[in-house]
Scaffold this motif. Structure first.
Motif, mmCIF file in Angstrom:
data_model
loop_
_atom_site.group_PDB
_atom_site.id
_atom_site.type_symbol
_atom_site.label_atom_id
_atom_site.label_comp_id
_atom_site.label_asym_id
_atom_site.label_seq_id
_atom_site.Cartn_x
_atom_site.Cartn_y
_atom_site.Cartn_z
ATOM 1 N N ASN A 145 0.924 -1.227 -0.069
ATOM 2 C CA ASN A 145 -0.078 -0.181 -0.366
ATOM 3 C C ASN A 145 0.741 1.246 0.190
ATOM 4 O OD1 ASN A 145 -2.709 -0.141 -0.233
ATOM 5 N ND2 ASN A 145 -2.916 -1.068 1.963
ATOM 6 N N ASN A 146 1.647 1.499 -1.011
ATOM 7 C CA ASN A 146 1.884 3.262 -1.116
ATOM 8 C C ASN A 146 1.478 4.164 -1.646
ATOM 9 O OD1 ASN A 146 5.049 4.041 -1.956
ATOM 10 N ND2 ASN A 146 3.730 4.531 -4.687
ATOM 11 N N ALA A 147 0.257 4.215 -2.369
ATOM 12 C CA ALA A 147 0.232 5.013 -3.069
ATOM 13 C C ALA A 147 -1.156 6.408 -1.425
ATOM 14 C CB ALA A 147 -1.328 4.930 -4.150
ATOM 15 N N GLY A 148 -0.709 7.204 -2.115
ATOM 16 C CA GLY A 148 -1.053 8.455 -1.235
ATOM 17 C C GLY A 148 -1.111 9.084 -1.591
ATOM 18 N N GLY A 149 -1.587 10.650 -0.949
ATOM 19 C CA GLY A 149 -1.376 12.096 -0.930
ATOM 20 C C GLY A 149 -1.153 13.101 -0.852
ATOM 21 N N GLN A 150 -0.666 13.759 -0.508
ATOM 22 C CA GLN A 150 -0.911 15.817 0.574
ATOM 23 C C GLN A 150 -0.780 16.793 -0.579
ATOM 24 O OE1 GLN A 150 0.699 12.437 1.798
ATOM 25 N NE2 GLN A 150 2.290 13.030 -0.138
ATOM 26 N N PHE A 151 -0.683 17.501 0.383
ATOM 27 C CA PHE A 151 -0.681 19.249 -0.077
ATOM 28 C C PHE A 151 0.126 19.274 1.148
ATOM 29 C CE2 PHE A 151 -5.100 18.707 0.382
ATOM 30 C CZ PHE A 151 -4.861 19.729 0.691
ATOM 31 N N ALA A 152 0.541 20.619 0.590
ATOM 32 C CA ALA A 152 1.063 21.746 2.271
ATOM 33 C C ALA A 152 -0.032 22.171 1.887
ATOM 34 C CB ALA A 152 2.342 21.751 1.263
ATOM 35 N N ALA A 153 0.057 23.191 3.700
ATOM 36 C CA ALA A 153 -1.599 24.106 3.718
ATOM 37 C C ALA A 153 -1.015 24.303 5.559
ATOM 38 C CB ALA A 153 -1.899 23.971 2.773
ATOM 39 N N HIS A 154 -1.387 25.646 5.736
ATOM 40 C CA HIS A 154 -1.907 25.321 6.619
ATOM 41 C C HIS A 154 -3.132 24.786 7.289
ATOM 42 C CE1 HIS A 154 -2.744 28.508 9.998
ATOM 43 N NE2 HIS A 154 -1.839 28.518 10.289
ATOM 44 N N ALA A 155 -2.491 24.355 8.339
ATOM 45 C CA ALA A 155 -4.068 24.081 8.985
ATOM 46 C C ALA A 155 -5.441 24.990 8.525
ATOM 47 C CB ALA A 155 -3.650 23.484 10.387
ATOM 48 N N MET A 156 -4.846 25.654 9.113
ATOM 49 C CA MET A 156 -6.768 26.555 9.270
ATOM 50 C C MET A 156 -6.395 27.188 7.675
ATOM 51 S SD MET A 156 -6.689 26.995 12.102
ATOM 52 C CE MET A 156 -7.734 28.069 12.973
ATOM 53 N N ASP A 157 -6.238 26.395 7.094
ATOM 54 C CA ASP A 157 -6.386 26.741 5.441
ATOM 55 C C ASP A 157 -7.108 25.893 4.905
ATOM 56 O OD1 ASP A 157 -5.524 29.516 5.652
ATOM 57 O OD2 ASP A 157 -3.680 28.927 4.784
ATOM 58 N N PHE A 158 -6.765 24.807 5.391
ATOM 59 C CA PHE A 158 -7.258 23.064 4.590
ATOM 60 C C PHE A 158 -9.021 23.506 4.456
ATOM 61 C CE2 PHE A 158 -4.591 21.074 6.979
ATOM 62 C CZ PHE A 158 -3.861 20.840 6.266
ATOM 63 N N SER A 159 -9.777 23.055 2.974
ATOM 64 C CA SER A 159 -11.348 23.324 2.814
ATOM 65 C C SER A 159 -11.602 21.394 2.949
ATOM 66 C CB SER A 159 -10.630 23.931 1.117
ATOM 67 O OG SER A 159 -10.887 22.146 1.193
ATOM 68 N N GLY A 201 -7.932 4.781 1.112
ATOM 69 C CA GLY A 201 -7.951 3.675 0.445
ATOM 70 C C GLY A 201 -6.985 3.265 1.200
ATOM 71 N N SER A 202 -6.260 3.138 1.578
ATOM 72 C CA SER A 202 -5.318 1.637 2.469
ATOM 73 C C SER A 202 -6.052 0.659 3.000
ATOM 74 C CB SER A 202 -4.076 2.041 3.349
ATOM 75 O OG SER A 202 -3.783 3.861 2.978
ATOM 76 N N TRP A 203 -7.267 0.974 3.845
ATOM 77 C CA TRP A 203 -8.070 0.275 3.892
ATOM 78 C C TRP A 203 -8.807 -0.571 3.468
ATOM 79 C CZ3 TRP A 203 -9.614 -3.075 7.560
ATOM 80 C CH2 TRP A 203 -10.431 -3.667 7.529
ATOM 81 N N TYR A 204 -9.606 0.221 2.407
ATOM 82 C CA TYR A 204 -10.155 -0.971 1.625
ATOM 83 C C TYR A 204 -8.894 -1.480 0.129
ATOM 84 C CZ TYR A 204 -13.458 3.844 1.101
ATOM 85 O OH TYR A 204 -13.997 4.295 1.383
ATOM 86 N N MET A 205 -7.992 -1.280 0.506
ATOM 87 C CA MET A 205 -6.861 -2.803 -0.511
ATOM 88 C C MET A 205 -6.693 -3.343 0.466
ATOM 89 S SD MET A 205 -5.819 -0.970 -3.643
ATOM 90 C CE MET A 205 -4.414 -2.085 -3.561
ATOM 91 N N MET A 206 -6.676 -3.014 2.165
ATOM 92 C CA MET A 206 -6.325 -4.382 2.682
ATOM 93 C C MET A 206 -7.797 -4.894 2.863
ATOM 94 S SD MET A 206 -4.676 -1.625 5.714
ATOM 95 C CE MET A 206 -4.225 -2.560 7.055
ATOM 96 N N GLN A 207 -8.670 -4.279 3.365
ATOM 97 C CA GLN A 207 -9.805 -6.102 3.531
ATOM 98 C C GLN A 207 -10.077 -5.741 2.550
ATOM 99 O OE1 GLN A 207 -13.476 -3.502 4.215
ATOM 100 N NE2 GLN A 207 -13.629 -4.554 5.906
ATOM 101 N N GLY A 208 -10.250 -5.121 0.922
ATOM 102 C CA GLY A 208 -10.487 -6.471 -0.353
ATOM 103 C C GLY A 208 -9.234 -7.562 -0.397
ATOM 104 N N ALA A 209 -7.988 -7.216 0.111
ATOM 105 C CA ALA A 209 -7.278 -8.353 -0.527
ATOM 106 C C ALA A 209 -7.666 -9.488 0.987
ATOM 107 C CB ALA A 209 -5.438 -7.884 0.030
ATOM 108 N N ALA A 210 -7.282 -9.034 2.180
ATOM 109 C CA ALA A 210 -7.817 -9.816 3.137
ATOM 110 C C ALA A 210 -8.902 -11.205 2.925
ATOM 111 C CB ALA A 210 -7.604 -9.477 4.484
#
Length: 198
Positions: free
Chosen positions: A116-130, A144-153
């Motif tokens: 499970n390597n896929a992931g994503g993020q972007f840098a932003a001040h916490a107060m600015d997250f939408s 997403g990591s959970w869906y992959m883990m549970q589906g395989a398991a």
């Protein structure tokens, strides 16, 4: 000075270097094993896929960008001489995860190792997250990591076979400036991994 193909100034080793980096592992360590790597079109996922290919694994790789996946797969096929299945999708959609896992199981009969390597993020001040930005990171990294883990398991249990999951996260112990969404989601994956391990 290294060539661009050998060393990328920002993102580490290029494809030639990934195919030749020294390793402590035996060449056939994963011979006869099927390994599924998410987010394998670039970056860490691509490097992981290259190493598994060098160690004898049959690979399935998934990610959001079909062109990057196919480019990676072509190089993996040339490196290993084995089939590589590509499947463009996003792990944040459980239906897409299920369809991808079904395709991998149909093609190879199962998976021995899920990375499970896929992931994503972007840098932003916490107060600015939408709300949308926060949810996008949580949905990808944690859900997403959970869906992959549970589906395989579920498939491993149905087949009565063992399986292995490796979750790639981030070093979050001291926090990461501008990455509150990432640390929250990755902490969830770490805690989930520890819980499922016992």
């Amino acid at each position: 000075m290294k060539s661009a193909e050998t060393q990328h100034p920002k993102f580490g080793p290029g494809d030639e270097a990934l195919a030749a980096l020294p390793t402590v592992y035996r060449d056939d360590l994963f011979a006869g094993k099927v390994v599924l790597v998410s987010g394998a079109g670039s970056g860490i996922g691509k490097a992981i896929a290259f190493l598994f290919a060098r160690l004898g694994a049959t690979l399935a790789i998934c990610g959001r960008k079909a062109d990057k996946l196919e480019d990676c797969a072509e190089k993996l096929r040339a490196l290993s001489g084995r089939e590589v299945l590509t499947y463009p999708m996003t792990i944040r959609e459980p239906e897409q995860v299920d369809a991808m896992l079904s395709a991998v199981w149909e093609r190879f009969g199962g998976v021995d190792v899920l990375v499970n390597n896929a992931g994503g993020q972007f840098a932003a001040h916490a107060m600015d997250f939408s709300v949308k930005g926060w949810n996008a990171v949580i949905d990808t990294n944690l859900n997403g990591s959970w869906y992959m883990m549970q589906g395989a398991a579920k498939r491993w249990v149905e087949q009565g076979r063992p399986g292995n999951i490796v979750n790639i996260t981030a070093a979050i112990d001291r926090g990461l400036t501008g990455m509150a969404h990432t640390t929250a989601s990755r902490a969830g994956v770490i805690a989930l991994s520890r819980t499922l391990a016992i």
